[in-house]
Design a protein around this motif. Structure first.
Motif, PDB file in Angstrom:
ATOM      1  N   ASP A  88       0.808  -1.212   0.000  1.00 36.06           N
ATOM      2  CA  ASP A  88       0.000   0.000   0.000  1.00 36.06           C
ATOM      3  C   ASP A  88       0.845   1.268   0.000  1.00 36.06           C
ATOM      4  OD1 ASP A  88       1.018  -0.189   2.538  1.00 36.06           O
ATOM      5  OD2 ASP A  88      -0.901   0.014   3.584  1.00 36.06           O
ATOM      6  N   ALA A  89       2.162   1.152  -0.174  1.00 34.90           N
ATOM      7  CA  ALA A  89       3.020   2.336  -0.179  1.00 34.90           C
ATOM      8  C   ALA A  89       4.383   1.981  -0.767  1.00 34.90           C
ATOM      9  CB  ALA A  89       3.178   2.896   1.228  1.00 34.90           C
ATOM     10  N   VAL A  90       5.153   3.034  -1.050  1.00 27.81           N
ATOM     11  CA  VAL A  90       6.506   2.879  -1.574  1.00 27.81           C
ATOM     12  C   VAL A  90       7.469   3.589  -0.636  1.00 27.81           C
ATOM     13  CG1 VAL A  90       8.072   3.411  -3.488  1.00 27.81           C
ATOM     14  CG2 VAL A  90       5.712   2.705  -3.959  1.00 27.81           C
ATOM     15  N   ARG A  91       8.616   2.965  -0.357  1.00 26.32           N
ATOM     16  CA  ARG A  91       9.641   3.544   0.516  1.00 26.32           C
ATOM     17  C   ARG A  91      10.759   4.162  -0.324  1.00 26.32           C
ATOM     18  NH1 ARG A  91       9.384   2.318   6.397  1.00 26.32           N
ATOM     19  NH2 ARG A  91       7.502   1.056   6.602  1.00 26.32           N
ATOM     20  N   PHE A  92      11.139   5.381   0.050  1.00 26.35           N
ATOM     21  CA  PHE A  92      12.255   6.086  -0.570  1.00 26.35           C
ATOM     22  C   PHE A  92      13.299   6.343   0.519  1.00 26.35           C
ATOM     23  CE2 PHE A  92       8.474   7.014  -2.958  1.00 26.35           C
ATOM     24  CZ  PHE A  92       8.851   7.188  -4.284  1.00 26.35           C
ATOM     25  N   ARG A  93      14.566   5.966   0.252  1.00 27.55           N
ATOM     26  CA  ARG A  93      15.606   6.133   1.265  1.00 27.55           C
ATOM     27  C   ARG A  93      16.873   6.725   0.647  1.00 27.55           C
ATOM     28  NH1 ARG A  93      17.739   1.164   4.981  1.00 27.55           N
ATOM     29  NH2 ARG A  93      15.498   1.179   5.551  1.00 27.55           N
ATOM     30  N   ALA A  94      17.470   7.683   1.343  1.00 21.32           N
ATOM     31  CA  ALA A  94      18.736   8.276   0.906  1.00 21.32           C
ATOM     32  C   ALA A  94      19.663   8.392   2.108  1.00 21.32           C
ATOM     33  CB  ALA A  94      18.502   9.646   0.270  1.00 21.32           C
ATOM     34  N   ALA A  95      20.793   7.692   2.051  1.00 25.05           N
ATOM     35  CA  ALA A  95      21.772   7.719   3.135  1.00 25.05           C
ATOM     36  C   ALA A  95      22.710   8.907   2.974  1.00 25.05           C
ATOM     37  CB  ALA A  95      22.574   6.420   3.161  1.00 25.05           C
ATOM     38  N   VAL A  96      23.305   9.343   4.079  1.00 25.35           N
ATOM     39  CA  VAL A  96      24.161  10.536   4.063  1.00 25.35           C
ATOM     40  C   VAL A  96      25.399  10.350   3.195  1.00 25.35           C
ATOM     41  CG1 VAL A  96      23.369  11.305   6.320  1.00 25.35           C
ATOM     42  CG2 VAL A  96      25.396   9.830   6.162  1.00 25.35           C
ATOM     43  N   ASN A  97      25.817   9.107   2.964  1.00 27.93           N
ATOM     44  CA  ASN A  97      26.988   8.843   2.132  1.00 27.93           C
ATOM     45  C   ASN A  97      26.621   8.573   0.682  1.00 27.93           C
ATOM     46  OD1 ASN A  97      25.770   6.368   2.539  1.00 27.93           O
ATOM     47  ND2 ASN A  97      27.680   5.245   2.847  1.00 27.93           N
ATOM     48  N   GLY A  98      25.367   8.889   0.314  1.00 28.89           N
ATOM     49  CA  GLY A  98      24.889   8.616  -1.031  1.00 28.89           C
ATOM     50  C   GLY A  98      25.480   9.554  -2.074  1.00 28.89           C
ATOM     51  N   VAL A  99      25.403   9.115  -3.338  1.00 26.96           N
ATOM     52  CA  VAL A  99      25.839   9.923  -4.471  1.00 26.96           C
ATOM     53  C   VAL A  99      24.872  11.084  -4.658  1.00 26.96           C
ATOM     54  CG1 VAL A  99      26.215   9.911  -6.973  1.00 26.96           C
ATOM     55  CG2 VAL A  99      26.903   7.943  -5.590  1.00 26.96           C
ATOM     56  N   THR A 100      25.414  12.247  -4.987  1.00 30.58           N
ATOM     57  CA  THR A 100      24.584  13.435  -5.186  1.00 30.58           C
ATOM     58  C   THR A 100      24.642  13.893  -6.632  1.00 30.58           C
ATOM     59  OG1 THR A 100      26.349  15.029  -4.730  1.00 30.58           O
ATOM     60  CG2 THR A 100      25.137  14.152  -2.837  1.00 30.58           C
ATOM     61  N   THR A 101      23.678  14.739  -7.006  1.00 33.13           N
ATOM     62  CA  THR A 101      23.717  15.356  -8.330  1.00 33.13           C
ATOM     63  C   THR A 101      24.753  16.477  -8.324  1.00 33.13           C
ATOM     64  OG1 THR A 101      22.011  16.976  -7.748  1.00 33.13           O
ATOM     65  CG2 THR A 101      21.267  14.875  -8.667  1.00 33.13           C
ATOM     66  N   GLY A 102      25.120  16.966  -9.514  1.00 36.49           N
ATOM     67  CA  GLY A 102      26.096  18.035  -9.605  1.00 36.49           C
ATOM     68  C   GLY A 102      25.627  19.334  -8.992  1.00 36.49           C
ATOM     69  N   GLY A 103      24.293  19.516  -8.892  1.00 37.64           N
ATOM     70  CA  GLY A 103      23.750  20.763  -8.371  1.00 37.64           C
ATOM     71  C   GLY A 103      23.413  20.748  -6.902  1.00 37.64           C
ATOM     72  N   ALA A 141      12.250   8.120   8.814  1.00 39.08           N
ATOM     73  CA  ALA A 141      13.557   8.147   9.482  1.00 39.08           C
ATOM     74  C   ALA A 141      14.286   9.423   9.102  1.00 39.08           C
ATOM     75  CB  ALA A 141      14.386   6.927   9.085  1.00 39.08           C
ATOM     76  N   LEU A 142      15.091   9.929  10.046  1.00 41.02           N
ATOM     77  CA  LEU A 142      15.878  11.135   9.822  1.00 41.02           C
ATOM     78  C   LEU A 142      17.350  10.840  10.080  1.00 41.02           C
ATOM     79  CD1 LEU A 142      13.649  13.766  11.687  1.00 41.02           C
ATOM     80  CD2 LEU A 142      13.778  13.374   9.220  1.00 41.02           C
ATOM     81  N   PRO A 143      18.260  11.510   9.379  1.00 41.62           N
ATOM     82  CA  PRO A 143      19.688  11.294   9.619  1.00 41.62           C
ATOM     83  C   PRO A 143      20.123  11.824  10.980  1.00 41.62           C
ATOM     84  CG  PRO A 143      19.349  13.116   8.102  1.00 41.62           C
ATOM     85  CD  PRO A 143      18.008  12.481   8.300  1.00 41.62           C
ATOM     86  N   ASP A 144      21.187  11.270  11.503  1.00 43.93           N
ATOM     87  CA  ASP A 144      21.731  11.713  12.793  1.00 43.93           C
ATOM     88  C   ASP A 144      22.416  13.075  12.661  1.00 43.93           C
ATOM     89  OD1 ASP A 144      20.910   9.337  13.970  1.00 43.93           O
ATOM     90  OD2 ASP A 144      22.825   8.334  13.585  1.00 43.93           O
ATOM     91  N   GLU A 145      22.457  13.791  13.782  1.00 44.23           N
ATOM     92  CA  GLU A 145      23.124  15.083  13.907  1.00 44.23           C
ATOM     93  C   GLU A 145      22.432  16.208  13.135  1.00 44.23           C
ATOM     94  OE1 GLU A 145      27.470  15.334  14.115  1.00 44.23           O
ATOM     95  OE2 GLU A 145      27.507  13.164  13.769  1.00 44.23           O
ATOM     96  N   ASP A 237      29.759  15.316   5.673  1.00 44.62           N
ATOM     97  CA  ASP A 237      30.456  16.463   6.255  1.00 44.62           C
ATOM     98  C   ASP A 237      29.785  16.972   7.528  1.00 44.62           C
ATOM     99  OD1 ASP A 237      32.375  16.485   4.260  1.00 44.62           O
ATOM    100  OD2 ASP A 237      31.234  17.867   2.978  1.00 44.62           O
ATOM    101  N   ASN A 238      28.485  16.663   7.701  1.00 46.20           N
ATOM    102  CA  ASN A 238      27.772  17.206   8.855  1.00 46.20           C
ATOM    103  C   ASN A 238      26.959  16.166   9.619  1.00 46.20           C
ATOM    104  OD1 ASN A 238      25.418  16.876   7.209  1.00 46.20           O
ATOM    105  ND2 ASN A 238      25.711  18.943   6.350  1.00 46.20           N
ATOM    106  N   SER A 239      27.092  14.898   9.249  1.00 47.83           N
ATOM    107  CA  SER A 239      26.302  13.861   9.913  1.00 47.83           C
ATOM    108  C   SER A 239      27.103  12.563  10.005  1.00 47.83           C
ATOM    109  CB  SER A 239      25.005  13.619   9.143  1.00 47.83           C
ATOM    110  OG  SER A 239      24.208  12.638   9.767  1.00 47.83           O
ATOM    111  N   GLU A 240      27.214  12.052  11.219  1.00 48.55           N
ATOM    112  CA  GLU A 240      27.900  10.781  11.461  1.00 48.55           C
ATOM    113  C   GLU A 240      26.916   9.785  12.068  1.00 48.55           C
ATOM    114  OE1 GLU A 240      30.861   9.844  10.657  1.00 48.55           O
ATOM    115  OE2 GLU A 240      31.681  11.767   9.976  1.00 48.55           O
ATOM    116  N   PRO A 241      27.098   8.482  11.795  1.00 48.58           N
ATOM    117  CA  PRO A 241      28.186   7.884  11.024  1.00 48.58           C
ATOM    118  C   PRO A 241      28.002   8.056   9.514  1.00 48.58           C
ATOM    119  CG  PRO A 241      26.643   6.198  11.725  1.00 48.58           C
ATOM    120  CD  PRO A 241      26.191   7.460  12.379  1.00 48.58           C
ATOM    121  N   CYS A 242      29.087   8.019   8.801  1.00 48.90           N
ATOM    122  CA  CYS A 242      29.062   8.169   7.342  1.00 48.90           C
ATOM    123  C   CYS A 242      28.899   6.789   6.710  1.00 48.90           C
ATOM    124  CB  CYS A 242      30.351   8.845   6.868  1.00 48.90           C
ATOM    125  SG  CYS A 242      30.448   9.053   5.075  1.00 48.90           S
TER     126      CYS A 242
END
Length: 260
Positions: A88-103, A141-145, A237-242
């Protein structure tokens, strides 16, 4: 519980009643679950993703993975983009060590509005027609720090116009670079589902929370499009653990765009 017909048959054949009832109960509890799993192997079987493309926090540096149609119709990537077991739903997750776009310096598992069955990038004007996004979602869920996460947005050209942004327990609607433009609630609890809605017309964008108009933002632009998913506002750079276990996650059970 077996149906009345099952009880009648069991009364006729007492010797096989226990086995019959056991098999019947097993079928009732297991078969629907099996059908549910088979029915939503992919997120596109839960949400209509025809006019969307997906950006994931994976891939090469400043070159994240992008999935477009028709591949998106049969795509999943655990744990970054997956259908709930309940279908009944879709989960989207992005970790702090994930790849980012150029912008951006922040990772995302996020949908970008498209047109023509996913062939072309959407671009619409706030002064021509009415453009509406409705998202039924929950921050999970929210990232630490740096516990900041974006769940839905109106984007224009190279920058966001307005977004639903959670900072800890405070949910905001932003206006450009003013990330604290409007406080929706200061006691949001993770897992609480709500409806976010943007309506853009006549050079303005109305933002609604659970059907209530929260704020109106002035914006005159013709390169706008909608986005939805998990756009984590933290990195190594601003959230651990990486690592992969430090992430932002959003659960979306409804996603609808209309243009008129």
């Amino acid at each position: 519980m077996p149906s009345p017909r099952t009880y009648v048959l069991a009364g006729i054949t007492a010797a096989v009643s226990t086995a019959a009832l056991t098999l019947s109960a097993h079928a009732v509890t297991e078969a629907p679950h099996a059908r549910a799993v088979a029915r939503c192997a992919y997120p596109a079987e839960v949400l209509d993703l025809t006019d969307w493309k997906l950006t994931l926090p994976t891939g090469e540096d400043e070159d994240p993975t992008e999935i477009t149609q028709p591949e998106l119709a049969t795509f999943s990537a655990d744990p970054w983009f997956r259908a709930d077991a309940t279908c009944d739903a879709v989960r989207f997750r992005a970790a702090v060590n994930g790849v980012t776009t150029g912008g951006s310096s922040y990772p995302r598992a996020e949908l970008r509005e498209m047109t023509d069955g996913g062939e072309e990038k959407a671009e619409w004007s706030t002064t021509d027609g009415t453009h509406t996004l409705v998202v039924r979602e929950a921050f999970m869920a929210l990232p630490d720090e740096r516990p900041y996460l974006v769940g839905a947005q109106v984007h224009g050209g190279d920058d966001d116009v307005t977004v639903f942004r959670l900072e800890g327990s405070s949910l905001y609607i932003t206006d450009g670079d003013d990330r604290h433009h409007h406080l929706v609630t200061d006691d949001y609890e993770l897992g609480t589902e709500f409806e976010a809605k943007f309506v853009a017309k006549d050079g303005e964008i109305d933002a609604y929370y659970n059907g209530r108009l929260e704020t109106t933002i002035s914006h005159d632009g013709d390169t706008n499009y909608f986005k939805a998913g998990a756009y984590t506002q933290a990195n190594c750079d601003n959230s651990e653990p990486c690592d992969d276990d430090n992430y932002g996650e959003v659960r979306i059970s409804r996603l609808k765009v209309t243009h008129s």
